[in-house]
Write a protein that holds these residues in place. Structure first.
Motif, short mmCIF file in Angstrom:
data_model
loop_
_atom_site.label_atom_id
_atom_site.label_comp_id
_atom_site.label_asym_id
_atom_site.label_seq_id
_atom_site.Cartn_x
_atom_site.Cartn_y
_atom_site.Cartn_z
N GLU A 4 9.20 0.63 -0.88
CA GLU A 4 8.51 -0.04 -1.97
C GLU A 4 7.19 -0.60 -1.47
OE1 GLU A 4 10.98 -2.99 -3.68
OE2 GLU A 4 12.49 -1.57 -4.41
N ALA A 5 6.21 -0.68 -2.38
CA ALA A 5 4.87 -1.14 -2.02
C ALA A 5 4.91 -2.55 -1.44
CB ALA A 5 3.96 -1.09 -3.24
N GLU A 6 5.76 -3.42 -1.99
CA GLU A 6 5.85 -4.79 -1.50
C GLU A 6 6.36 -4.84 -0.07
OE1 GLU A 6 7.57 -9.10 -3.05
OE2 GLU A 6 8.69 -7.27 -3.53
N THR A 7 7.32 -3.98 0.25
CA THR A 7 7.85 -3.91 1.61
C THR A 7 6.79 -3.49 2.59
OG1 THR A 7 10.07 -3.37 0.79
CG2 THR A 7 9.58 -2.79 3.07
N VAL A 8 6.01 -2.47 2.23
CA VAL A 8 4.93 -1.98 3.08
C VAL A 8 3.88 -3.06 3.27
CG1 VAL A 8 3.09 -0.29 3.33
CG2 VAL A 8 5.32 0.42 2.42
N ALA A 9 3.53 -3.75 2.18
CA ALA A 9 2.51 -4.80 2.25
C ALA A 9 2.94 -5.92 3.19
CB ALA A 9 2.24 -5.35 0.85
N TYR A 10 4.20 -6.33 3.09
CA TYR A 10 4.70 -7.38 3.97
C TYR A 10 4.64 -6.95 5.43
CZ TYR A 10 6.51 -11.05 0.87
OH TYR A 10 6.62 -12.09 0.01
N SER A 11 5.03 -5.72 5.70
CA SER A 11 5.03 -5.24 7.08
C SER A 11 3.61 -5.21 7.65
CB SER A 11 5.66 -3.84 7.16
OG SER A 11 4.81 -2.86 6.59
N GLN A 12 2.64 -4.81 6.82
CA GLN A 12 1.26 -4.76 7.28
C GLN A 12 0.70 -6.16 7.54
OE1 GLN A 12 -0.40 -2.47 4.03
NE2 GLN A 12 -0.26 -0.55 5.19
N LYS A 13 1.04 -7.11 6.66
CA LYS A 13 0.59 -8.49 6.84
C LYS A 13 1.18 -9.09 8.11
CE LYS A 13 -0.01 -9.54 1.91
NZ LYS A 13 0.53 -10.32 0.76
N ILE A 14 2.46 -8.82 8.35
CA ILE A 14 3.13 -9.35 9.54
C ILE A 14 2.51 -8.77 10.80
CG2 ILE A 14 5.30 -9.40 10.83
CD1 ILE A 14 6.70 -9.39 8.03
N PHE A 15 2.30 -7.45 10.82
CA PHE A 15 1.75 -6.82 12.00
C PHE A 15 0.33 -7.31 12.27
CE2 PHE A 15 -0.26 -3.23 14.31
CZ PHE A 15 0.54 -3.26 15.43
N TYR A 16 -0.47 -7.48 11.21
CA TYR A 16 -1.84 -7.97 11.39
C TYR A 16 -1.82 -9.40 11.92
CZ TYR A 16 -6.66 -9.28 10.45
OH TYR A 16 -7.96 -9.73 10.58
N TYR A 17 -0.90 -10.23 11.41
CA TYR A 17 -0.79 -11.61 11.89
C TYR A 17 -0.43 -11.62 13.38
CZ TYR A 17 0.45 -16.56 12.08
OH TYR A 17 0.50 -17.90 12.41
#
Length: 242
Positions: A4-17
Motif C-alpha cells: 500500500e502507498a501508505e506503507t511505502v511512504a512510511y518506510s521511505q520517511k523512516i529510512f530518510y530519517y
C-alpha cells in the motif's frame, strides 16, 4: 509483492530519517509515529531493511532505538581505512599507527564493558590520563608476552604489540593538556573527539573525562558482547584484557 502507498511512504520517511540522524527512538519528539510504524508493522520494517540493504547498510533495533549501521565496506556512509587514518593519526601515518588507534579504542571499550553480570557496563566514567596509562601498560604486557612466544617458538600473537608499543611510547608526554597528535595526551584526545562526534562517547575536554552514550551502551550490550563476539574480542586483545 504489492504494498500500500501508505506503507511505502512510511518506510521511505523512516529510512530518510535514519540517513539524517543515524537512529530513531521511541522518545524522539515529533517522530514517534515513525517509530511505531516500524515496530508495529512488519511490512514497513521489511521495506526499510530492503532499502538499507541496497545502501549497503543494516537496520538493527536494540531496546527502544532503531539504528542505521553501514556495512564495513560502505565507502559513502562509513569510513575507509584511509579516511580513518586521516582522522585518527598524524599526517605520515603508517599501518602501525592505524592499528594503534584501533587498539586505543578497543582498550577504552574493554575498560567500560566487561561482559559480566546483569549488564556489560562496568563503570560510568574514565579519565583521559587513566586511559593513557592503561594503553601503555597493556601494550607493554602484550609486548612481553609476544617476546615469550618468540623465544618458545609459539604461534604469532594476534596483535603486533611490540610495534604498537614503540609507536605509542615514541609520542611525547606533557604535563599540560595538548591537542597535538605527537603527544600521548593529544593523540588519545583526538581519538576520543572522533568517538564523540560519532555519538559513541561524551568527551568532556575541560575535565578530561570520558563517558559512554546510550547508543554505545546499546550496541555493546545487544551486539558486540554477545557470547560469540565477546570471546572473539577477548582473543584479539589477548594479554591486553588480562
Amino acid at each position: 509483492m504489492a504494498y500500500e502507498a501508505e506503507t511505502v511512504a512510511y518506510s521511505q520517511k523512516i529510512f530518510y530519517y535514519l540517513l539524517c540522524h543515524g537512529a530513531l527512538s521511541d522518545t524522539d519528539v515529533g517522530v514517534n509515529e515513525l517509530y511505531r510504524a516500524y515496530v508495529e508493522h512488519e511490512e514497513v520494517m521489511n521495506l526499510v531493511k530492503n532499502q538499507a540493504e541496497f545502501a549497503e547498510c543494516r537496520i538493527e533495533r536494540y531496546g527502544t532505538t532503531i539504528y542505521l549501521m553501514p556495512e564495513i565496506d560502505n565507502k559513502y556512509l562509513g569510513y575507509t581505512k584511509a579516511e580513518l587514518k586521516k582522522e585518527l593519526c598524524k599526517s605520515n601515518a603508517t599501518d602501525r599507527d592505524y592499528y594503534l588507534a584501533q587498539f586505543v579504542i578497543l582498550t577504552l571499550l574493554a575498560e567500560f564493558y566487561d561482559g559480566q553480570g546483569n549488564t556489560s557496563k562496568s563503570r560510568e566514567f574514565l579519565k583521559l590520563g587513566e586511559l593513557q596509562n592503561i594503553v601503555s601498560e597493556r601494550l607493554k604486557a602484550g609486548a612481553a608476552m609476544e617476546e615469550e612466544r618468540e623465544q618458545a617458538d609459539a604461534d604469532e600473537s594476534v596483535l603486533d604489540y611490540k610495534s604498537m608499543s614503540e609507536a605509542y611510547e615514541s609520542l611525547r608526554s606533557v604535563e599540560t593538556s595538548s591537542r597535538s597528535k605527537y603527544t600521548k595526551e593529544g593523540y588519545v584526545s583526538i581519538i576520543c573527539n572522533f568517538l564523540d562526534r560519532q555519538g559513541l562517547i561524551i568527551f568532556i575536554l575541560e575535565d578530561e573525562m570520558i563517558k559512554t552514550t546510550a547508543k554505545l551502551d546499546n550496541i555493546m550490550e545487544y551486539k558486540i558482547l554477545n557470547k560469540e563476539n565477546y570471546t572473539k574480542i577477548m582473543e584479539a586483545l589477548g594479554a591486553a584484557h588480562e
